[in-house]
Design an enzyme around this catalytic site. Structure first.
Site, PDB file in Angstrom:
ATOM      1  N   LYS A 112     -86.312-141.303   4.760  1.00  0.00           N
ATOM      2  CA  LYS A 112     -85.109-142.292   4.700  1.00  0.00           C
ATOM      3  C   LYS A 112     -84.095-141.811   5.590  1.00  0.00           C
ATOM      4  O   LYS A 112     -83.079-142.669   6.053  1.00  0.00           O
ATOM      5  CB  LYS A 112     -84.530-142.656   3.409  1.00  0.00           C
ATOM      6  CG  LYS A 112     -85.617-143.490   2.523  1.00  0.00           C
ATOM      7  CD  LYS A 112     -84.817-143.996   1.518  1.00  0.00           C
ATOM      8  CE  LYS A 112     -85.960-144.993   0.654  1.00  0.00           C
ATOM      9  NZ  LYS A 112     -87.379-144.245   0.437  1.00  0.00           N
TER      10      LYS A 112
HETATM   11  C1  LIG Z   1     -88.478-144.983   0.128  1.00  0.00           C
HETATM   12  C2  LIG Z   1     -90.054-144.241   0.394  1.00  0.00           C
HETATM   13  C3  LIG Z   1     -90.931-144.991   0.508  1.00  0.00           C
HETATM   14  C4  LIG Z   1     -91.288-146.451   0.747  1.00  0.00           C
HETATM   15  O1  LIG Z   1     -90.563-146.966   1.739  1.00  0.00           O
HETATM   16  P1  LIG Z   1     -90.368-148.345   2.110  1.00  0.00           P
HETATM   17  O2  LIG Z   1     -89.677-148.510   3.166  1.00  0.00           O
HETATM   18  O3  LIG Z   1     -89.493-148.899   0.771  1.00  0.00           O
HETATM   19  O4  LIG Z   1     -91.520-149.466   1.867  1.00  0.00           O
HETATM   20  C5  LIG Z   1     -92.031-144.178   0.510  1.00  0.00           C
HETATM   21  N1  LIG Z   1     -92.071-142.888   0.410  1.00  0.00           N
HETATM   22  C6  LIG Z   1     -90.957-142.285   0.238  1.00  0.00           C
HETATM   23  C7  LIG Z   1     -90.887-140.697   0.231  1.00  0.00           C
HETATM   24  C8  LIG Z   1     -89.645-142.940   0.284  1.00  0.00           C
HETATM   25  O5  LIG Z   1     -88.552-142.235   0.085  1.00  0.00           O
END
Ligand SMILES: *Cc1c(COP(=O)(O)O)cnc(C)c1O
Length: 494
Positions: A112
């Site tokens: 993120k």
């Molecule tokens: C948010 C997240 C995801 C999923 O990503 P999306 O864009 O919501 O599909 C997968 N792995 C981790 C570690 C995340 O923080």
């Protein structure tokens, strides 16, 4: 020429990307999209030259074309610098005959960061001349809140307030937030669970009287959630970058096909891969990997999206989702921009809990998308097996994708698995998957033990937490959250 954004559910309103970034979500509940992602896109050759930052400038310059080149490069410089512990930003590393794209070298060790280091910069530029301060309010079950805090810390004209459920995040996650630096941040635990926090944050956004009082102080409330255009667009860059790294290393020739396998929750990450494909990256398949919350596996297989099912708590919690919000954008593109269709499907979902896409949309979906699932048992087995066979240590989210990828026969096309978190963010579960007893061990003991076993480098920000000064210890009841936001906004922004 500026390209305008509009809702997935209607074309009534046109916004520049700056406006779309500040608004977040369309008034009709739809998500902001632009019609033609391909038109005017930079050439593949130009996207393969240069550095990660050069590619980010080209991708953002194309998709957010009301920003000037100077504004974009200022944002890119601020977002992707020494705050990442790899000069490559998102390095590609081998894993057996396949590749892993590591998206967790940012300040909070999760993917993120790629979007949340950039969004605050885009918001800063978008609100220039507006005079009002933006207060971001977020409820978090652990990871997103920290990434938002780190992204918005000390960004001019912005503030951020994060609520998390008291006693319900890991000790490492709590420390990550409680020690957050920055003059414009507020962190507060609430007496309740994540849903209580989330529901109350929604009420705060809907509280007209509160908004009016804040407006008098020149403050607007905003959210930083993953449906914001400013979070989606930065993620397109690393698909081009992964391809560029493989071409530079002589593993691919420009123009060769490539598959990506993506651990998926809210569908933002994998949707960015589709944007890259629309912009000309030779992506063959995007493989959507789910944990036991496999609503997307069923949707991609059958064309029916049905949220009426039990919710599972898994060891890959960031993928524990029943409604994948960003999927709405994919439906828009697969239906050639049929807002009426998207609108009626979303109405079905809200009113009846399910929808079925028409046959022609399902066919378009299958041209690019495949899917698979891994429950916790398969995820643990994959962590152990990948370590034993390839000497690569994966976090549980990445292991879900690796499991799904390995279940498919390789056919010579390069395959890249997206890795979304450092294994040290989930030390206890990873250690247990490797067969170690973690009873009575705290987060730091698990981190140390995982290092002992694997020798993989611990991200500096995580090990530094042990000695960091705690700044925030507030705990409030759910009804007190609104007053807390108002107070924080006054303190930070007014
Ligand atoms: C948010 C997240 C995801 C999923 O990503 P999306 O864009 O919501 O599909 C997968 N792995 C981790 C570690 C995340 O923080």
């Amino acid at each position: 020429m500026t390209t305008f954004y509009h809702s997935t559910r209607s074309r009534n309103e046109s916004l520049t990307s700056k406006q779309a970034i500040l608004e977040g979500i369309a008034p009709d509940g739809g998500l902001f999209v632009r019609d033609d992602v391909a038109e005017g896109a930079p050439s593949l050759e130009s996207l393969l030259a240069g550095t990660y930052q050069d590619r980010a400038c080209l991708v953002l310059g194309h998709l957010l074309d009301d920003f000037t080149a100077e504004e974009i490069s200022g944002c890119v410089d601020a977002a992707y610098g020494p705050n990442f512990d790899s000069p490559a930003v998102t390095p590609v590393v081998p894993c057996g005959d396949d590749w892993t794209l590591e998206l967790w070298h940012g300040p909070t060790s999760a993917f993120k960061d790629i979007a949340l280091q950039m969004l605050p910069q885009l918001m800063r530029v978008s609100r220039e001349g507006d005079g009002r301060g933006v207060m971001i309010v977020t409820a978090t079950s652990g990871d997103t809140g920290k990434a938002a805090l780190e992204g918005f810390a000390d960004v001019a004209g912005t503030g951020v307030t994060v609520f998390y459920p008291h006693g319900k995040v890991s000790d490492v996650q709590r420390l990550q937030m409680a020690t957050q630096r920055g003059k414009n941040v507020a962190v507060c635990a609430i007496e309740g669970n994540f849903d209580d926090a989330q529901t109350q944050v929604k009420r705060i956004f809907a509280d007209v009287a509160l908004r009016e009082r804040l407006a008098e102080k020149n403050v607007v409330l905003s959210s930083a959630n993953s449906i914001n255009v400013g979070r989606l667009v930065p993620q397109v860059t690393y698909y081009f970058d992964a391809y560029a790294q493989l071409v530079a290393a002589g593993k691919l020739k420009s123009g060769d096909a490539i598959d990506f396998c993506v651990p998926t929750g809210n569908f933002g990450d994998v949707l960015a891969g589709y944007y890259a494909k629309l912009m000309g990256l030779p992506v063959r398949k995007l493989i959507v990997a789910s944990n036991a919350n496999d609503v997307l596996t069923d949707f991609i297989t059958t064309g029916t999206y049905d949220r009426r099912r039990p919710f599972h708590k898994t060891i890959s919690p960031s993928m524990d989702i029943l409604v994948s919000s960003n999927l709405e954008r994919l439906l828009f593109y697969l239906s050639d921009g049929d807002c009426e269709l998207v609108s009626s499907l979303m109405k079905n979902l809200a009113e009846q809990g399910f929808y079925t896409v028409p046959e022609h949309v399902l066919e378009r979906l299958h041209e690019t998308f495949e899917c698979g699932r891994a429950d916790d048992t398969a995820t643990r087995e994959t962590i152990r097996d990948t370590w034993e066979r390839h000497g690569v240590i994966l976090d549980p989210h990445t292991a879900v994708a690796r499991h799904v990828l390995e279940a498919r026969p390789a056919d010579g096309v390069a395959r890249v698995c997206l890795s979304t978190a450092s294994p040290y963010k989930f030390s206890a579960d990873v250690l247990a998957a490797l067969g170690h007893d973690t009873t009575d061990m705290d987060g730091f003991e698990c981190m140390d033990a995982l290092f002992e076993v694997t020798g993989a480098k611990v991200p500096e920000a995580l090990s530094a937490l042990r000695d960091a000064q705690e700044r925030f210890s507030d705990v409030v009841s759910v009804p007190e959250m609104s007053g807390y936001v108002e107070d924080a906004a006054t303190r930070i922004l007014a």
